[in-house]
Design a protein around this motif. Structure first.
Motif, PDB file in Angstrom:
ATOM      1  N   GLU A  68      32.026   8.145 -38.589  1.00  9.94           N
ATOM      2  CA  GLU A  68      31.626   8.821 -37.362  1.00  9.94           C
ATOM      3  C   GLU A  68      31.880   7.999 -36.102  1.00  9.94           C
ATOM      4  O   GLU A  68      31.883   8.548 -35.008  1.00  9.94           O
ATOM      5  CB  GLU A  68      30.136   9.185 -37.436  1.00  9.94           C
ATOM      6  N   VAL A  69      32.090   6.714 -36.238  1.00  7.49           N
ATOM      7  CA  VAL A  69      32.244   5.887 -35.037  1.00  7.49           C
ATOM      8  C   VAL A  69      33.694   5.680 -34.618  1.00  7.49           C
ATOM      9  O   VAL A  69      33.950   5.073 -33.586  1.00  7.49           O
ATOM     10  CB  VAL A  69      31.549   4.511 -35.206  1.00  7.49           C
ATOM     11  N   PHE A  70      34.635   6.179 -35.399  1.00  2.00           N
ATOM     12  CA  PHE A  70      36.050   6.020 -35.066  1.00  2.00           C
ATOM     13  C   PHE A  70      36.595   7.290 -34.433  1.00  2.00           C
ATOM     14  O   PHE A  70      36.220   8.397 -34.816  1.00  2.00           O
ATOM     15  CB  PHE A  70      36.867   5.696 -36.319  1.00  2.00           C
ATOM     16  N   PRO A  71      37.506   7.159 -33.467  1.00  2.00           N
ATOM     17  CA  PRO A  71      38.143   8.343 -32.871  1.00  2.00           C
ATOM     18  C   PRO A  71      38.887   9.150 -33.935  1.00  2.00           C
ATOM     19  O   PRO A  71      39.406   8.581 -34.907  1.00  2.00           O
ATOM     20  CB  PRO A  71      39.126   7.758 -31.859  1.00  2.00           C
ATOM     21  N   GLU A 130      23.050   5.515 -32.776  1.00  2.00           N
ATOM     22  CA  GLU A 130      22.758   6.667 -33.632  1.00  2.00           C
ATOM     23  C   GLU A 130      23.755   7.790 -33.358  1.00  2.00           C
ATOM     24  O   GLU A 130      24.036   8.095 -32.195  1.00  2.00           O
ATOM     25  CB  GLU A 130      21.326   7.156 -33.397  1.00  2.00           C
ATOM     26  N   THR A 131      24.290   8.374 -34.420  1.00  2.00           N
ATOM     27  CA  THR A 131      25.273   9.446 -34.285  1.00  2.00           C
ATOM     28  C   THR A 131      24.742  10.791 -34.777  1.00  2.00           C
ATOM     29  O   THR A 131      25.444  11.791 -34.684  1.00  2.00           O
ATOM     30  CB  THR A 131      26.554   9.102 -35.076  1.00  2.00           C
ATOM     31  N   ARG A 132      23.528  10.831 -35.269  1.00  2.00           N
ATOM     32  CA  ARG A 132      22.946  12.058 -35.817  1.00  2.00           C
ATOM     33  C   ARG A 132      22.934  13.150 -34.750  1.00  2.00           C
ATOM     34  O   ARG A 132      22.514  12.935 -33.612  1.00  2.00           O
ATOM     35  CB  ARG A 132      21.516  11.802 -36.273  1.00  2.00           C
ATOM     36  N   LEU A 136      31.243  14.512 -33.058  1.00  2.00           N
ATOM     37  CA  LEU A 136      31.920  13.316 -33.562  1.00  2.00           C
ATOM     38  C   LEU A 136      32.902  12.724 -32.558  1.00  2.00           C
ATOM     39  O   LEU A 136      33.038  11.508 -32.460  1.00  2.00           O
ATOM     40  CB  LEU A 136      32.632  13.613 -34.882  1.00  2.00           C
ATOM     41  N   GLU A 137      33.586  13.555 -31.801  1.00  2.00           N
ATOM     42  CA  GLU A 137      34.509  13.018 -30.798  1.00  2.00           C
ATOM     43  C   GLU A 137      33.734  12.298 -29.702  1.00  2.00           C
ATOM     44  O   GLU A 137      34.108  11.236 -29.263  1.00  2.00           O
ATOM     45  CB  GLU A 137      35.355  14.120 -30.175  1.00  2.00           C
TER      46      GLU A 137
END
Length: 143
Positions: A68-71, A130-132, A136-137
């Motif tokens: 989730e942290v990568f483009p 946190e990505t929750r 995603l972009e």
């Protein structure tokens, strides 16, 4: 481990990736330290179950979080590269553990494992965002 994964699957979208990573690895690190004090078979079993349960909670959180942290344009290759680094660690760790055991120091094995688990927890607490529930972009652009 299996129960830890099932618990993590049910929590990852409700509590988020970062809490699972931090709590999972921190408790697993503490359990690794407890191995140095486990003197009875019952204590050893309890510590082993605790370690496996929380280690898998942290690992699942990390598995979900990493891509989730990568483009989007490099997500596949970047995730594979990150997991490849983990595989290198998986190849090196038995050698390091073997060396530590050959000098008669099983306690140092548990201290090393606790340090690695604790380090992962603290670095995630400090560096991870946190990505929750995030696009995603947008999540990958904020990193």
């Amino acid at each position: 481990s299996v129960v830890g994964r099932m618990v993590a699957f049910s929590l990852v979208d409700r509590v988020g990736r970062k809490p699972l990573i931090v709590v999972g690895f921190l408790v697993a690190g503490c359990a690794a330290l407890m191995f140095t004090q486990a003197t009875t078979p019952t204590m050893l079993l309890l510590v082993a179950v605790t370690f496996a349960f929380f280690n898998d909670i942290g690992a699942l959180g990390m598995t979900v979080y990493t891509p989730e942290v990568f483009p989007l344009r490099i997500r596949g290759i970047a995730t594979a590269a990150a997991m490849g680094v983990g595989r290198v660690g998986g190849m090196i760790s038995p050698i390091v553990i073997g060396v530590l055991l050959s000098v008669g120091s099983i306690t140092s094995v548990w201290f090393l494992l606790a340090a690695v688990q604790g380090g992962a927890a603290l670095l995630s607490l400090w560096l991870a965002q946190e990505t929750r529930g995030r696009n995603l972009e947008l999540a990958s652009q904020a990193m």
